[in-house]
Structure formats: structure tokens, C-alpha cells
Design an enzyme around this catalytic site. Structure first.
Site, PDB file in Angstrom:
ATOM      1  N   ASN A  88       0.836  -1.196   0.000  1.00 43.15           N
ATOM      2  CA  ASN A  88       0.000   0.000   0.000  1.00 43.15           C
ATOM      3  C   ASN A  88       0.873   1.249   0.000  1.00 43.15           C
ATOM      4  OD1 ASN A  88      -2.743  -0.996  -0.018  1.00 43.15           O
ATOM      5  ND2 ASN A  88      -2.361  -1.782   2.048  1.00 43.15           N
ATOM      6  N   ASN A  89       2.155   1.053  -0.343  1.00 45.31           N
ATOM      7  CA  ASN A  89       3.106   2.153  -0.421  1.00 45.31           C
ATOM      8  C   ASN A  89       2.955   2.835  -1.780  1.00 45.31           C
ATOM      9  OD1 ASN A  89       5.605   3.578  -1.049  1.00 45.31           O
ATOM     10  ND2 ASN A  89       6.482   2.599   0.754  1.00 45.31           N
ATOM     11  N   ALA A  90       2.426   4.051  -1.784  1.00 45.40           N
ATOM     12  CA  ALA A  90       2.140   4.759  -3.031  1.00 45.40           C
ATOM     13  C   ALA A  90       3.410   5.032  -3.826  1.00 45.40           C
ATOM     14  CB  ALA A  90       1.406   6.058  -2.740  1.00 45.40           C
TER      15      ALA A  90
ATOM     16  N   ASP B  36      10.469  -8.039  -1.634  1.00 46.77           N
ATOM     17  CA  ASP B  36      10.991  -8.029  -0.282  1.00 46.77           C
ATOM     18  C   ASP B  36      12.434  -7.561  -0.394  1.00 46.77           C
ATOM     19  OD1 ASP B  36      10.258  -8.592   2.497  1.00 46.77           O
ATOM     20  OD2 ASP B  36      11.972  -9.946   2.457  1.00 46.77           O
TER      21      ASP B  36
ATOM     22  N   PHE C  84      14.398   6.760   3.001  1.00 47.48           N
ATOM     23  CA  PHE C  84      13.804   6.208   4.209  1.00 47.48           C
ATOM     24  C   PHE C  84      14.649   5.012   4.639  1.00 47.48           C
ATOM     25  CE2 PHE C  84      11.915   4.204   0.524  1.00 47.48           C
ATOM     26  CZ  PHE C  84      11.925   2.852   0.826  1.00 47.48           C
TER      27      PHE C  84
ATOM     28  N   TYR D 279      17.346   2.738   5.924  1.00 49.69           N
ATOM     29  CA  TYR D 279      18.789   2.879   6.137  1.00 49.69           C
ATOM     30  C   TYR D 279      19.453   3.824   5.131  1.00 49.69           C
ATOM     31  CZ  TYR D 279      18.058  -1.327   8.955  1.00 49.69           C
ATOM     32  OH  TYR D 279      17.601  -2.239   9.885  1.00 49.69           O
TER      33      TYR D 279
ATOM     34  N   LYS E  40      18.213   7.944  -7.441  1.00 45.07           N
ATOM     35  CA  LYS E  40      18.092   6.722  -6.642  1.00 45.07           C
ATOM     36  C   LYS E  40      17.458   5.603  -7.469  1.00 45.07           C
ATOM     37  CE  LYS E  40      15.973   4.824  -2.463  1.00 45.07           C
ATOM     38  NZ  LYS E  40      15.153   5.089  -1.260  1.00 45.07           N
TER      39      LYS E  40
ATOM     40  N   ARG F 120      15.930  -1.925  -5.873  1.00 46.74           N
ATOM     41  CA  ARG F 120      14.603  -2.194  -6.424  1.00 46.74           C
ATOM     42  C   ARG F 120      14.555  -1.823  -7.901  1.00 46.74           C
ATOM     43  NH1 ARG F 120      11.792   0.383  -3.098  1.00 46.74           N
ATOM     44  NH2 ARG F 120      11.444  -1.371  -1.703  1.00 46.74           N
TER      45      ARG F 120
END
Length: 208
Positions: A9-11, A71, A154, A156, A179, A185
Site C-alpha cells: 500500500n506504499n504509493a 521483499d 527512508f 537505512y 536513486k 529495487r
């Protein structure tokens, strides 16, 4: 239209995935956007195992829609790969970025600069409507600093100096675009895209 349910649910994460996998006719929806709830226990001892647990749960709760889960975490060489799959809860429950960072700094307090090497790892598991799985992995190497630097990112990010930036900036000191171009990712998403592009079946080609 092919709907892919994202086991998050991370936009921000959803937007990054949608940008990286912008296949024609594909749409990406978070669990919340689809009115679904899924919060399986992540009991695996690997990133791939936990991503698979989340992807399968989303696939089932959505009634068989294609699903995608990731993950990820930080592996520190001097800590034998810790915090690893426990990255988000390194300092215990509930998840607390500041507490995690402070615990990591304490664990490495006596470690010389040359022995503070680490890497971020991301594993993606994509499950198509028919249950077929595709697994992708991405990493970014670097080292752990001695204090938090930067206001962005966010987790580390404020402690992690990627090799790709010459060890001069943390992931919290670069733009989101910079990034995404080098992150674990982002690398995993590029790997997944290449694998999916190699299979016309996944792209829904009528002649595939």
C-alpha cells in the site's frame, strides 16, 4: 486491460513499479485501491521466500489476478548478512527507522571504515493469472557511514553510501530519479522487465 495487484500500500513504491513496467494495456493497483486486505506472516528466511508469500497471498485474495510483491533489505558483511530479512524490524516492533539505524551504528561502532561494506537487496516475485512465477533480483553495493546524512529516502538510506556515487553521498542525499536509476529495487525491476519482455505470453500477445 491487464490488472496487476501490488502486494503493498506504499504509493511511492507503486508509482516506481508502474513506471518501470509500463507495458501497454497493463494497470497496477495496490491492495487498498482494490479494496483488498492481505497481511500474511513473512516467515521465510530469504527475501525471495517472503516476496513469494506476499505475492501468493495477493494472488489468492484478488481472485487470481496477476500479482507482484517485493521483499528487500540491507545485508552488512561484518554482521554476517544481518539485518537481512529482519531489516524493517531490526530494533524490534513496531518498525522504527531511527531505532534501526541507531542499532546498526552501535553494532558497527568499533568497525574500521574498510570493513563496513554492505549491500541493499531486492527480490521481486511476479505471479501471472495462471500461477506462473517470475523471480527477479537486484542489488546495490556500498558501505555504512558513521552518522545519518541527508533528508531524503527512508530506512537505512541516510547511512548507506553507494559505490556508484563514489562513496560521497548517501541514498538520502540524492534525488529520487538518481536513486531509482541505481537502486536495488530499480535494478530488480529492470531485471523483471527484461524477463517479461522475453515472454510474449506475459505481455498478452494474441499470437504468443
Amino acid at each position: 486491460m491487464k490488472t496487476v495487484v501490488l502486494a503493498t500500500n506504499n504509493a511511492h513504491k507503486a508509482a516506481e513499479i508502474a513506471t518501470a513496467l509500463d507495458f501497454p494495456g497493463w494497470e497496477f493497483r495496490t491492495l487498498r485501491e482494490l479494496g483488498l486486505e492481505s497481511d500474511p506472516e513473512e516467515l521465510a528466511d530469504s527475501f525471495e521466500g517472503n516476496a513469494r508469500i506476499k505475492a501468493r497471498a495477493a494472488h489468492e485474495v484478488s481472485g487470481g489476478l496477476a500479482s507482484l510483491a517485493d521483499d528487500s533489505g540491507l545485508e552488512v558483511d561484518a554482521l554476517d548478512g544481518a539485518p537481512g530479512v529482519r531489516s524493517a524490524r531490526f530494533a524490534g516492533e513496531p518498525c522504527d527507522d531511527f531505532a534501526n539505524n541507531q542499532k546498526l551504528l552501535a553494532a558497527l561502532a568499533d568497525m574500521p571504515d574498510g570493513e563496513r561494506t554492505a549491500r541493499f537487496v531486492s527480490t521481486l516475485v511476479f505471479i501471472n493469472e495462471d500461477g506462473t512465477e517470475t523471480v527477479a533480483r537486484g542489488t546495490i553495493g556500498g558501505c555504512i557511514g558513521r552518522e545519518e546524512q541527508g533528508e531524503g529516502g527512508f530506512g537505512y538510506d541516510p547511512l548507506f553510501f553507494p559505490d556508484v556515487f563514489g562513496g560521497k553521498r548517501t541514498l538520502a542525499e540524492v534525488s529520487q530519479g538518481e536513486k531509482n536509476a541505481v537502486s536495488h529495487r530499480g535494478n530488480a525491476l529492470r531485471d523483471l522487465r527484461e524477463q517479461l519482455e522475453a515472454s510474449l505470453h506475459f505481455l498478452g500477445d494474441p499470437e504468443g
